[in-house]
Design a protein around this motif. Structure first.
Motif, PDB file in Angstrom:
ATOM      1  N   ILE A 163      26.634  39.597  40.775  1.00  0.00           N
ATOM      2  CA  ILE A 163      27.572  40.188  39.821  1.00  0.00           C
ATOM      3  C   ILE A 163      28.974  40.148  40.394  1.00  0.00           C
ATOM      4  O   ILE A 163      29.210  40.603  41.519  1.00  0.00           O
ATOM      5  CB  ILE A 163      27.169  41.654  39.529  1.00  0.00           C
ATOM      6  CG1 ILE A 163      25.709  41.716  39.063  1.00  0.00           C
ATOM      7  CG2 ILE A 163      28.110  42.278  38.507  1.00  0.00           C
ATOM      8  CD1 ILE A 163      25.071  43.073  39.254  1.00  0.00           C
ATOM      9  N   THR A 164      29.921  39.598  39.636  1.00  0.00           N
ATOM     10  CA  THR A 164      31.305  39.524  40.094  1.00  0.00           C
ATOM     11  C   THR A 164      32.178  40.481  39.293  1.00  0.00           C
ATOM     12  O   THR A 164      32.136  40.494  38.061  1.00  0.00           O
ATOM     13  CB  THR A 164      31.862  38.093  39.978  1.00  0.00           C
ATOM     14  OG1 THR A 164      31.079  37.226  40.793  1.00  0.00           O
ATOM     15  CG2 THR A 164      33.316  38.039  40.440  1.00  0.00           C
ATOM     16  N   ILE A 165      32.935  41.280  40.014  1.00  0.00           N
ATOM     17  CA  ILE A 165      33.866  42.245  39.430  1.00  0.00           C
ATOM     18  C   ILE A 165      35.278  41.805  39.789  1.00  0.00           C
ATOM     19  O   ILE A 165      35.562  41.494  40.957  1.00  0.00           O
ATOM     20  CB  ILE A 165      33.610  43.660  39.978  1.00  0.00           C
ATOM     21  CG1 ILE A 165      32.176  44.089  39.660  1.00  0.00           C
ATOM     22  CG2 ILE A 165      34.619  44.654  39.423  1.00  0.00           C
ATOM     23  CD1 ILE A 165      31.639  45.114  40.621  1.00  0.00           C
ATOM     24  N   THR A 166      36.152  41.770  38.807  1.00  0.00           N
ATOM     25  CA  THR A 166      37.537  41.356  39.036  1.00  0.00           C
ATOM     26  C   THR A 166      38.474  42.533  38.825  1.00  0.00           C
ATOM     27  O   THR A 166      38.440  43.190  37.786  1.00  0.00           O
ATOM     28  CB  THR A 166      37.923  40.200  38.097  1.00  0.00           C
ATOM     29  OG1 THR A 166      37.095  39.069  38.372  1.00  0.00           O
ATOM     30  CG2 THR A 166      39.382  39.811  38.289  1.00  0.00           C
ATOM     31  N   ASN A 167      39.285  42.805  39.836  1.00  0.00           N
ATOM     32  CA  ASN A 167      40.342  43.816  39.739  1.00  0.00           C
ATOM     33  C   ASN A 167      41.684  43.114  39.664  1.00  0.00           C
ATOM     34  O   ASN A 167      42.020  42.314  40.544  1.00  0.00           O
ATOM     35  CB  ASN A 167      40.341  44.730  40.963  1.00  0.00           C
ATOM     36  CG  ASN A 167      39.130  45.618  41.045  1.00  0.00           C
ATOM     37  OD1 ASN A 167      38.113  45.226  41.599  1.00  0.00           O
ATOM     38  ND2 ASN A 167      39.233  46.817  40.506  1.00  0.00           N
ATOM     39  N   THR A 168      42.442  43.406  38.628  1.00  0.00           N
ATOM     40  CA  THR A 168      43.786  42.862  38.489  1.00  0.00           C
ATOM     41  C   THR A 168      44.775  44.006  38.646  1.00  0.00           C
ATOM     42  O   THR A 168      44.782  44.949  37.847  1.00  0.00           O
ATOM     43  CB  THR A 168      43.967  42.188  37.119  1.00  0.00           C
ATOM     44  OG1 THR A 168      42.996  41.146  36.972  1.00  0.00           O
ATOM     45  CG2 THR A 168      45.362  41.587  36.983  1.00  0.00           C
ATOM     46  N   PHE A 169      45.601  43.933  39.683  1.00  0.00           N
ATOM     47  CA  PHE A 169      46.512  45.028  40.018  1.00  0.00           C
ATOM     48  C   PHE A 169      47.926  44.710  39.567  1.00  0.00           C
ATOM     49  O   PHE A 169      48.491  43.672  39.922  1.00  0.00           O
ATOM     50  CB  PHE A 169      46.512  45.283  41.520  1.00  0.00           C
ATOM     51  CG  PHE A 169      45.242  45.913  42.022  1.00  0.00           C
ATOM     52  CD1 PHE A 169      45.065  47.282  41.955  1.00  0.00           C
ATOM     53  CD2 PHE A 169      44.225  45.128  42.544  1.00  0.00           C
ATOM     54  CE1 PHE A 169      43.891  47.867  42.405  1.00  0.00           C
ATOM     55  CE2 PHE A 169      43.051  45.700  42.995  1.00  0.00           C
ATOM     56  CZ  PHE A 169      42.882  47.072  42.929  1.00  0.00           C
ATOM     57  N   THR A 170      48.486  45.635  38.810  1.00  0.00           N
ATOM     58  CA  THR A 170      49.861  45.547  38.331  1.00  0.00           C
ATOM     59  C   THR A 170      50.677  46.649  38.984  1.00  0.00           C
ATOM     60  O   THR A 170      50.211  47.790  39.095  1.00  0.00           O
ATOM     61  CB  THR A 170      49.898  45.718  36.799  1.00  0.00           C
ATOM     62  OG1 THR A 170      49.008  44.793  36.192  1.00  0.00           O
ATOM     63  CG2 THR A 170      51.301  45.492  36.265  1.00  0.00           C
ATOM     64  N   ASP A 171      51.900  46.323  39.426  1.00  0.00           N
ATOM     65  CA  ASP A 171      52.715  47.367  40.041  1.00  0.00           C
ATOM     66  C   ASP A 171      53.690  47.947  39.026  1.00  0.00           C
ATOM     67  O   ASP A 171      53.633  47.641  37.827  1.00  0.00           O
ATOM     68  CB  ASP A 171      53.436  46.844  41.289  1.00  0.00           C
ATOM     69  CG  ASP A 171      54.553  45.851  40.974  1.00  0.00           C
ATOM     70  OD1 ASP A 171      54.798  45.552  39.794  1.00  0.00           O
ATOM     71  OD2 ASP A 171      55.189  45.359  41.939  1.00  0.00           O
ATOM     72  N   GLN A 172      54.610  48.785  39.494  1.00  0.00           N
ATOM     73  CA  GLN A 172      55.523  49.501  38.603  1.00  0.00           C
ATOM     74  C   GLN A 172      56.479  48.573  37.859  1.00  0.00           C
ATOM     75  O   GLN A 172      57.084  48.974  36.863  1.00  0.00           O
ATOM     76  CB  GLN A 172      56.309  50.563  39.387  1.00  0.00           C
ATOM     77  CG  GLN A 172      57.118  50.033  40.562  1.00  0.00           C
ATOM     78  CD  GLN A 172      56.330  49.971  41.853  1.00  0.00           C
ATOM     79  OE1 GLN A 172      55.118  49.868  41.852  1.00  0.00           O
ATOM     80  NE2 GLN A 172      57.041  50.060  42.974  1.00  0.00           N
ATOM     81  N   SER A 173      56.621  47.323  38.309  1.00  0.00           N
ATOM     82  CA  SER A 173      57.488  46.372  37.611  1.00  0.00           C
ATOM     83  C   SER A 173      56.800  45.750  36.403  1.00  0.00           C
ATOM     84  O   SER A 173      57.437  45.094  35.585  1.00  0.00           O
ATOM     85  CB  SER A 173      57.919  45.252  38.566  1.00  0.00           C
ATOM     86  OG  SER A 173      56.828  44.382  38.842  1.00  0.00           O
ATOM     87  N   GLY A 174      55.472  45.938  36.306  1.00  0.00           N
ATOM     88  CA  GLY A 174      54.711  45.326  35.226  1.00  0.00           C
ATOM     89  C   GLY A 174      54.136  43.969  35.593  1.00  0.00           C
ATOM     90  O   GLY A 174      53.435  43.356  34.781  1.00  0.00           O
ATOM     91  N   ASP A 175      54.418  43.493  36.802  1.00  0.00           N
ATOM     92  CA  ASP A 175      53.900  42.201  37.251  1.00  0.00           C
ATOM     93  C   ASP A 175      52.561  42.372  37.961  1.00  0.00           C
ATOM     94  O   ASP A 175      52.332  43.380  38.642  1.00  0.00           O
ATOM     95  CB  ASP A 175      54.868  41.529  38.224  1.00  0.00           C
ATOM     96  CG  ASP A 175      56.135  41.031  37.547  1.00  0.00           C
ATOM     97  OD1 ASP A 175      56.130  40.929  36.305  1.00  0.00           O
ATOM     98  OD2 ASP A 175      57.120  40.760  38.252  1.00  0.00           O
ATOM     99  N   VAL A 176      51.707  41.366  37.826  1.00  0.00           N
ATOM    100  CA  VAL A 176      50.459  41.335  38.575  1.00  0.00           C
ATOM    101  C   VAL A 176      50.786  40.960  40.011  1.00  0.00           C
ATOM    102  O   VAL A 176      51.382  39.914  40.282  1.00  0.00           O
ATOM    103  CB  VAL A 176      49.468  40.321  37.979  1.00  0.00           C
ATOM    104  CG1 VAL A 176      48.243  40.151  38.882  1.00  0.00           C
ATOM    105  CG2 VAL A 176      49.038  40.769  36.585  1.00  0.00           C
TER     106      VAL A 176
END
Length: 347
Positions: free
Chosen positions: A123-136
């Motif tokens: 099972i693969t889980i993907t976390n996409t993190f965005t910072d306060q600028s709105g960029d990944v």
């Protein structure tokens, strides 16, 4: 073999946004750097980080796993409930911007794929993190094997409940069935616009101590040997939030079928990443790090375990002044990393 409570493949695409942001703390960066024995000055001194062009302390490469663990609890505790144990097998970190102290990171979580191999679910889980600028700024892919109760000692769950720290045990929440996926995916929804990737890691001029002109394919990194004690494992468990007792409790490790307490897979990955960034001289110059685990590091109560890291340049790209480094990690003569590579940029 006992099947999961439902067809996990039917949940591929299940996703949500974490309820709250994770704020990267100055002292947390230092705690984590100490836990993975990474003493690069940019993790410890603002002045050293500024000299490399960063606005604050730089988090080590695998630091993001702390925020991911918090964001993923809902997935493991309310969705993937057909398993008793999860074993980490693969990890990929895609770095689009160095994570710095003060960053406020929001994680989008997705159950992105399921593969059935040799009767087991990968099972693969993907976390996409965005910072306060709105960029990944960071994308992390974690692959685990789901193991059912028939494959582990019947007493392991009860033993874990007796020794696990408060606030970590699985709460009595209802499990999720495939019919619930559409409804649940709408809670805290991920933006339909699509991610806007930060370009900083691929456009900033790295300030590495080793220059692109100094390396060729086959260039070898200096060997590094790391010692790990039970105290190191307990410390990492506390700092990272990964309190699985197989990393510090002899009885649970034995019930899990292990020869003794073993080091966290993510701890060995953190050590491997530090091995590469120490060679680079600029922690912000690593843009991708991927590890497939093939074995573990045993840490006995009466003696320290050890890991030996070696590396060599596999390929170079003159157009982007980048290189791919292959990392080998061995413990007690066994390869701990089945395959590990880091893509780096050089001055």
């Amino acid at each position: 073999m006992v099947e999961a409570a439902f067809d996990i493949a039917g949940l591929v695409g299940y996703r949500y946004r974490a309820d709250d942001y994770y704020e990267v703390g100055r002292e947390k960066i230092r705690e984590y750097a100490r836990a993975v024995q990474d003493f690069h000055p940019a993790h410890w001194s603002e002045d050293a980080a500024w000299e490399l062009g960063h606005d604050g302390l730089v988090a080590p490469t695998t630091f993001i796993s702390i925020a991911a663990m918090l964001a993923n609890r809902r997935l493991f505790e309310t969705v993937m409930t057909g398993y008793d144990v999860f074993v980490q097998t693969d990890q990929v970190f895609e770095l689009h911007k160095p994570v710095l102290m003060g960053d406020r990171l929001i994680s989008d979580v997705e159950l992105s794929s399921v593969r059935r191999i040799a009767g087991k679910d990968l099972i693969t889980i993907t976390n996409t993190f965005t910072d306060q600028s709105g960029d990944v700024v960071h994308i992390m892919h974690t692959t685990v094997v789901g193991i059912t109760g028939e494959e582990v000692d019947a007493g392991v769950s009860a033993t874990i409940e007796r020794v696990i720290m408060h606030g970590v045990g699985t709460p009595a929440w209802a499990s999720v069935t495939p019919d619930d996926v559409d409804t649940l995916s709408a809670e805290n929804p991920v933006s339909a616009i699509g991610p806007r990737l930060s370009t900083i890691s691929r456009t900033r001029i790295p300030r590495t101590t080793i220059r692109f002109e100094d390396i060729t394919v086959g260039h070898e990194l200096a060997t590094r040997t790391v010692r790990l004690t039970r105290g190191d494992l307990v410390n990492y468990a506390g700092v990272s939030g990964d309190a699985n007792p197989i990393h510090w409790h002899d009885g649970v490790a034995a019930l899990a079928g292990l020869p003794d307490v073993i080091a966290h897979g993510m701890l060995t990955m953190g050590l491997g990443a530090g091995f590469v960034t120490d060679w680079l001289g600029d922690p912000g110059a690593i843009i991708r790090y991927g590890v497939r685990l093939s074995n573990y590091t045993v840490v006995e109560s009466g003696s320290a375990g050890s890991l030996e890291f070696t590396g060599r340049v596999k390929s170079v790209d003159p157009e982007t002044k980048s290189a791919v480094v292959v990392i080998v990690a061995k413990s007690a003569g066994r390869k701990v990393f089945g395959l590990a590579t880091a893509e780096v940029r050089l001055a």
